[in-house]
Motif scaffolding. Structure first.
Motif, mmCIF file in Angstrom:
data_model
loop_
_atom_site.group_PDB
_atom_site.id
_atom_site.type_symbol
_atom_site.label_atom_id
_atom_site.label_comp_id
_atom_site.label_asym_id
_atom_site.label_seq_id
_atom_site.Cartn_x
_atom_site.Cartn_y
_atom_site.Cartn_z
ATOM 1 N N ARG A 52 0.837 -1.207 0.000
ATOM 2 C CA ARG A 52 0.000 0.000 0.000
ATOM 3 C C ARG A 52 0.867 1.251 0.000
ATOM 4 N N THR A 53 1.954 1.197 0.762
ATOM 5 C CA THR A 53 2.884 2.334 0.782
ATOM 6 C C THR A 53 3.517 2.533 -0.592
ATOM 7 N N LEU A 54 3.964 1.437 -1.195
ATOM 8 C CA LEU A 54 4.546 1.524 -2.529
ATOM 9 C C LEU A 54 3.539 2.063 -3.536
ATOM 10 N N SER A 55 2.296 1.576 -3.443
ATOM 11 C CA SER A 55 1.266 2.024 -4.375
ATOM 12 C C SER A 55 1.007 3.522 -4.246
ATOM 13 N N LEU A 56 1.008 4.032 -3.018
ATOM 14 C CA LEU A 56 0.812 5.470 -2.801
ATOM 15 C C LEU A 56 1.922 6.281 -3.459
#
Length: 589
Positions: A52-56
């Motif tokens: 999720r962090t990477l996607s953000l």
């Protein structure tokens, strides 16, 4: 950047996110994932949180690039329309290539990361994480495909995106409820992909409708965080369904419900496959064409002498014959607000919206068999003449060009005129403005190729029973081998309808989207013994012209798509192999 520990990388990445420095944040996240790959205790890590962090981070990097590419493409088109080919156009193209290269770099990073994690047996990745990774991979393949001007490369990335969305759907369909934000997100993005890149409105709408109905009653079962995420996605699904359905205003109505008050539809026939049909008697013909024009289905073709003229059916199933009773209408074309028709006396007759003759132009001494339009030029020809007549759509002036060979079929595609040779497996491309051929290639080994333009692609087939898809540069995008003899191909609502015959009593229709993926096989007891020659749509119903009858199948949407309750069950009927999707089932309704 010196090597940091897992905790240090995560801390620095989140700090960079807070400071809106997403390039640095991505570098720290990539270093973190590199650290994870080389340590055995990865099973203790919170993979959903990491991705999720990477996607953000990626989202904030990609959004400006996608916006820039759209703006530059629009500016480039504007310059072309103004015939400005100066330094401005070159500068815009340079910028476009620069941003496209950045997008490719990000896409490759995502692809590499996903493959490393999914392909490593040491990683204990949950179903949710697996679905999330496939969805992320599909999204970035789609983003890159959207901005490519190379048709072949764009097609390849569309196929890769389709496969990844498919894998994401399979990963979560049995483990997550329809209300889960990840499953909603997969359907949201998959449906957008189907609508925008595959021209597959039916499945896009049905997929969204199904998940929307299923999730509403399950929202109370979600945690607070999941509930918040899901309630953000649901309005987006609803807005998409509303927007996409505007072009298909009859999609949720029966044929009877769109009739004026007091007018009753005659009872249809329900065959063993569940299709509701009206059957209209029509004579046997070797070639026919259906075309929806205003409130009519217009029928042209090689009719026997006892059945001539231009035939129309309106939405009430009432037929009419138009024109000289001693003549036959052989081909049809919609252009601007008129219906252009080619007749067996060599004339083109133009009809207005009330089917009143507007103009008659004598073109050939022989019958007109083929007609299409490129820009404002109506192109027509006969099977026994090596010439093409070019008729100005405004002034009606006629000019002739000698092709040098007998023509079997012709079609308009990418503002060019494409011709197939009657006796050789050759396709030739002509520039109508310069009146010159600009390309020629051998498409099939056998003779008498049929070609048709559909959904931004050129399709061809011949007696080799191979269906091919071509881009505007004559590159073959895909080759499809049919199980029987291809009898005819038609276009309707951006889908390709392929009539296949296995024997005299075993015939069926295959329906393909713009990627060449078979989305439906229509096999019916009533249709079994006939060969379909043409397909059209009127008022939400599907019209099939065959060798013996005109069939009307009620509610095209229900025919093309499976029941919404089983839509996701049908996804498992496909095998993913070498970026191609094939149906497991044999012929089925």
């Amino acid at each position: 950047m010196e090597a940091l520990s897992y905790d240090q990388c995560l801390f620095m990445a989140n700090t960079c996110i807070d400071a809106s420095q997403f390039d640095d944040a991505l570098e720290y996240m990539l270093q973190l994932f590199s650290f994870v790959e080389h340590h055995p205790d990865v099973s203790q890590l919170d993979f959903p949180m990491l991705f999720r962090t990477l996607s953000l981070i990626l989202k904030n990097k990609v959004l400006p690039l996608r916006f820039a590419c759209r703006e530059l493409a629009s500016a480039s088109t504007s310059l072309v329309e103004k015939s400005e080919t100066c330094y401005k156009a070159a500068a815009i193209q340079d910028l476009y290539r620069k941003y496209r290269t950045k997008m490719l770099h990000i896409t490759n990073q995502v692809e590499h990361l996903v493959e490393n994690f999914l392909g490593n047996p040491n990683f204990n990745i949950s179903t949710i994480t697996c679905g999330y990774l496939y969805k992320m991979q599909a999204d970035y393949f789609r983003y890159y495909a959207e901005i490519l001007d190379d048709e072949r490369l764009s097609y390849d990335y569309c196929m890769r995106s389709y496969q990844s969305y498919f894998n994401a759907t399979l990963a979560v369909r049995d483990t997550l409820d329809a209300s889960h934000p990840l499953r909603l997100g997969i359907v949201l993005n998959f449906s957008v992909f189907l609508f925008e890149l595959c021209d597959n409105s039916y499945n896009a709408i049905s997929m969204s409708e199904w998940i929307f109905r299923e999730c509403i009653n399950l929202l109370d079962t979600l945690s607070e965080d999941s509930y918040k995420d899901s309630t953000i996605i649901i309005p987006l699904l609803r807005d998409n369904m509303t927007l996409w359905s505007e072009g298909y205003r009859y999609s949720n109505q029966t044929a009877e419900s769109i009739l004026p008050d007091g007018v009753k539809m005659k009872v249809g026939v329900i065959d063993s496959s569940g299709y509701v049909l009206d059957i209209f008697q029509q004579p046997l013909r070797s070639r026919m064409m259906l075309l929806q024009y205003e409130k009519w289905i217009c029928i042209g073709g090689n009719f026997p002498s006892i059945y001539t003229q231009l035939i129309t059916y309106d939405i009430h199933n009432e037929s009419n014959q138009i024109g000289d009773p001693n003549l036959s209408c052989l081909c049809l074309l919609k252009y601007k607000s008129y219906l252009w028709t080619g007749w067996n006396d060599g004339a083109i007759r133009v009809y207005d919206t009330e089917m009143k003759e507007h103009k008659s132009i004598q073109i050939f001494t022989n019958q007109i068999d083929l007609i299409d339009v490129v820009h404002d030029t109506i192109c027509c020809s006969t099977y026994i003449d090596n010439r093409i007549a070019l008729v100005d759509g405004n002034s009606f002036q006629v000019e002739y060009i000698d092709i040098g060979f007998p023509i079997n079929t012709m079609c308009s595609y990418y503002n060019k005129l494409w011709l197939s040779h009657e006796n050789k497996g050759i396709i030739q491309c002509w520039d109508v403005h310069s009146r010159k051929p600009i390309n020629e290639f051998c498409a099939h080994k056998s003779n008498a190729i049929e070609i048709i333009g559909n959904a931004g692609k050129l399709w061809s087939y011949s007696s080799d029973n191979i269906l091919c898809i071509w881009d505007s540069n004559c590159n073959k995008l895909k080759e499809i081998v049919c199980e029987g003899n291809i009898y005819n191909i038609s276009t309707c609502n951006n889908l390709l309808w392929v009539s296949v015959s296995i024997s005299e009593e075993s015939n069926y229709l295959q329906v393909f989207d713009s990627l060449g993926i078979c989305i439906k096989i229509i096999n019916s007891d009533i249709l079994d013994k006939v060969k379909i020659l043409s397909v059209s749509e009127l008022g939400g119903d599907l019209y099939l012209g065959s060798t013996e009858h005109l069939f009307k199948l009620h509610n095209i949407k229900s025919i093309i798509t499976p029941p919404v309750s089983t839509l996701f069950d049908t996804v498992t009927n496909f095998i993913v192999s070498n970026s191609e999707l094939y149906s497991k089932d044999s012929l089925s309704s």
